[in-house]
Design a protein around this motif. Structure first.
Motif, short mmCIF file in Angstrom:
data_model
loop_
_atom_site.label_atom_id
_atom_site.label_comp_id
_atom_site.label_asym_id
_atom_site.label_seq_id
_atom_site.Cartn_x
_atom_site.Cartn_y
_atom_site.Cartn_z
N UNK A 40 0.82 -1.22 0.00
CA UNK A 40 0.00 0.00 0.00
C UNK A 40 0.86 1.26 0.00
N UNK A 41 1.97 1.28 0.77
CA UNK A 41 2.85 2.46 0.76
C UNK A 41 3.48 2.65 -0.61
N UNK A 42 3.82 1.56 -1.28
CA UNK A 42 4.36 1.68 -2.64
C UNK A 42 3.33 2.32 -3.56
N UNK A 43 2.06 1.97 -3.39
CA UNK A 43 0.99 2.57 -4.19
C UNK A 43 0.87 4.07 -3.86
N UNK A 44 0.93 4.40 -2.58
CA UNK A 44 0.86 5.80 -2.17
C UNK A 44 2.00 6.58 -2.81
N UNK A 45 3.21 6.04 -2.77
CA UNK A 45 4.36 6.71 -3.38
C UNK A 45 4.17 6.90 -4.88
N UNK A 46 3.66 5.88 -5.56
CA UNK A 46 3.45 5.96 -7.01
C UNK A 46 2.43 7.05 -7.35
N UNK A 47 1.31 7.06 -6.64
CA UNK A 47 0.27 8.05 -6.92
C UNK A 47 0.76 9.46 -6.59
N UNK A 61 -5.58 5.04 0.08
CA UNK A 61 -4.53 4.04 0.26
C UNK A 61 -3.69 4.29 1.51
N UNK A 62 -3.60 5.54 1.94
CA UNK A 62 -2.82 5.87 3.13
C UNK A 62 -3.44 5.23 4.37
N UNK A 63 -4.73 5.35 4.52
CA UNK A 63 -5.40 4.84 5.72
C UNK A 63 -5.22 3.33 5.86
N UNK A 64 -5.50 2.51 4.82
CA UNK A 64 -5.26 1.07 4.98
C UNK A 64 -3.79 0.74 5.23
N UNK A 65 -2.88 1.52 4.67
CA UNK A 65 -1.45 1.28 4.91
C UNK A 65 -1.12 1.48 6.39
N UNK A 69 0.01 -1.40 8.99
CA UNK A 69 1.31 -1.24 9.66
C UNK A 69 1.16 -1.26 11.17
N UNK A 70 0.18 -0.54 11.71
CA UNK A 70 0.03 -0.50 13.17
C UNK A 70 -0.43 -1.86 13.71
N UNK A 71 -1.28 -2.55 12.96
CA UNK A 71 -1.69 -3.88 13.41
C UNK A 71 -0.50 -4.84 13.37
N UNK A 72 0.33 -4.72 12.35
CA UNK A 72 1.51 -5.56 12.26
C UNK A 72 2.44 -5.32 13.45
N UNK A 73 2.68 -4.07 13.80
CA UNK A 73 3.52 -3.75 14.97
C UNK A 73 2.92 -4.38 16.22
N UNK A 147 -2.42 4.03 19.42
CA UNK A 147 -3.75 3.47 19.17
C UNK A 147 -4.12 3.57 17.69
N UNK A 148 -3.12 3.57 16.85
CA UNK A 148 -3.33 3.74 15.41
C UNK A 148 -4.25 2.70 14.79
N UNK A 149 -4.14 1.46 15.25
CA UNK A 149 -5.00 0.41 14.69
C UNK A 149 -6.47 0.74 14.93
N UNK A 150 -6.78 1.22 16.10
CA UNK A 150 -8.17 1.57 16.43
C UNK A 150 -8.55 2.90 15.79
N UNK A 151 -7.72 3.93 15.99
CA UNK A 151 -8.06 5.28 15.53
C UNK A 151 -8.16 5.40 14.01
N UNK A 152 -7.19 4.85 13.29
CA UNK A 152 -7.15 5.05 11.85
C UNK A 152 -8.17 4.21 11.10
N UNK A 153 -8.61 3.10 11.64
CA UNK A 153 -9.61 2.33 10.90
C UNK A 153 -10.97 3.03 10.95
N UNK A 154 -11.11 4.00 11.85
CA UNK A 154 -12.32 4.82 11.90
C UNK A 154 -12.01 6.25 11.49
N UNK A 155 -11.11 6.43 10.53
CA UNK A 155 -10.67 7.77 10.14
C UNK A 155 -11.80 8.64 9.61
#
Length: 191
Positions: A40-47, A61-65, A69-73, A147-155
């Motif tokens: 997703x970050x590669x897509x953001x960079x391309x766009x 694309x930024x929000x899902x990235x 990322x935060x869920x992975x961490x 709290x990025x996983x929680x906060x950003x999924x409800x952006x």
């Protein structure tokens, strides 16, 4: 070990009755979300390049990235915690999960984070521009995206105050610490 974060629960090695959480599966899950955020970050960079730096064209694309990322961490930290203690922990607060990790492993993560950060041009530039700010340090990045996983999924309810995108260098740092412990898991990484 540090005290448990509020609203977090440590489960014994069995976890939920009738189940046995699989730490290797945790690592694979974290690696999968890590890989998804990279794509997703590669897509953001391309766009962003295509539209002359106007990243606002690509918020979808930024929000899902960020969420990936935060869920992975989060899952990498839980995996590392289990490798150290044999227990499983629940909760989404990245800073609190990091604080559960032994001081030795925290120091390793910090060292690896600094190595990765020193190779990212925009972070090097921002640190040079603002040498008095700790904003780009590991602890601050964890605090700001805790709290990025929680906060950003409800952006759509509003982008969280104080959040930023400095989560990227944390992923390879934590992954490397885990692979220092379990080098055989390198083959589990998503291509």
């Amino acid at each position: 070990m540090n005290n448990l974060p509020p609203n977090s629960h440590v489960l014994n090695s069995v976890g939920v009755p009738g189940t046995s959480p699989d730490v290797e599966a945790m690592f694979k899950t974290a690696a999968g979300f890590d890989f998804a955020s990279t794509i997703l970050w590669e897509h953001v960079d391309w766009v962003t390049r295509k539209f002359s730096g106007r990243a606002s064209y690509n918020l979808h694309s930024v929000v899902p990235a960020i969420v990936c990322a935060t869920f992975s961490v989060e899952v990498y930290l839980k995996c590392l915690y289990h490798l150290e203690t044999g227990a499983f922990v629940k909760g989404h607060d990245l800073k609190r999960l990091f604080e559960l990790i032994s001081p030795n492993r925290q120091a390793q993560i910090k060292t690896y984070y600094e190595e990765v950060s020193s190779r990212i041009p925009h972070l090097v530039a921002m640190r040079a521009q603002h040498p008095d700010k700790t904003h780009y340090d590991l602890e601050q990045a964890l605090e700001r995206m805790s709290n990025g996983f929680v906060d950003w999924r409800y952006n759509y309810e509003g982008i969280p105050d104080g959040s930023d995108f400095n989560i990227g260098p944390i992923l390879p740092a934590i992954r490397r610490v885990i692979l220092d412990i379990k080098p055989e898991w390198k083959t589990l990484l998503t291509p």
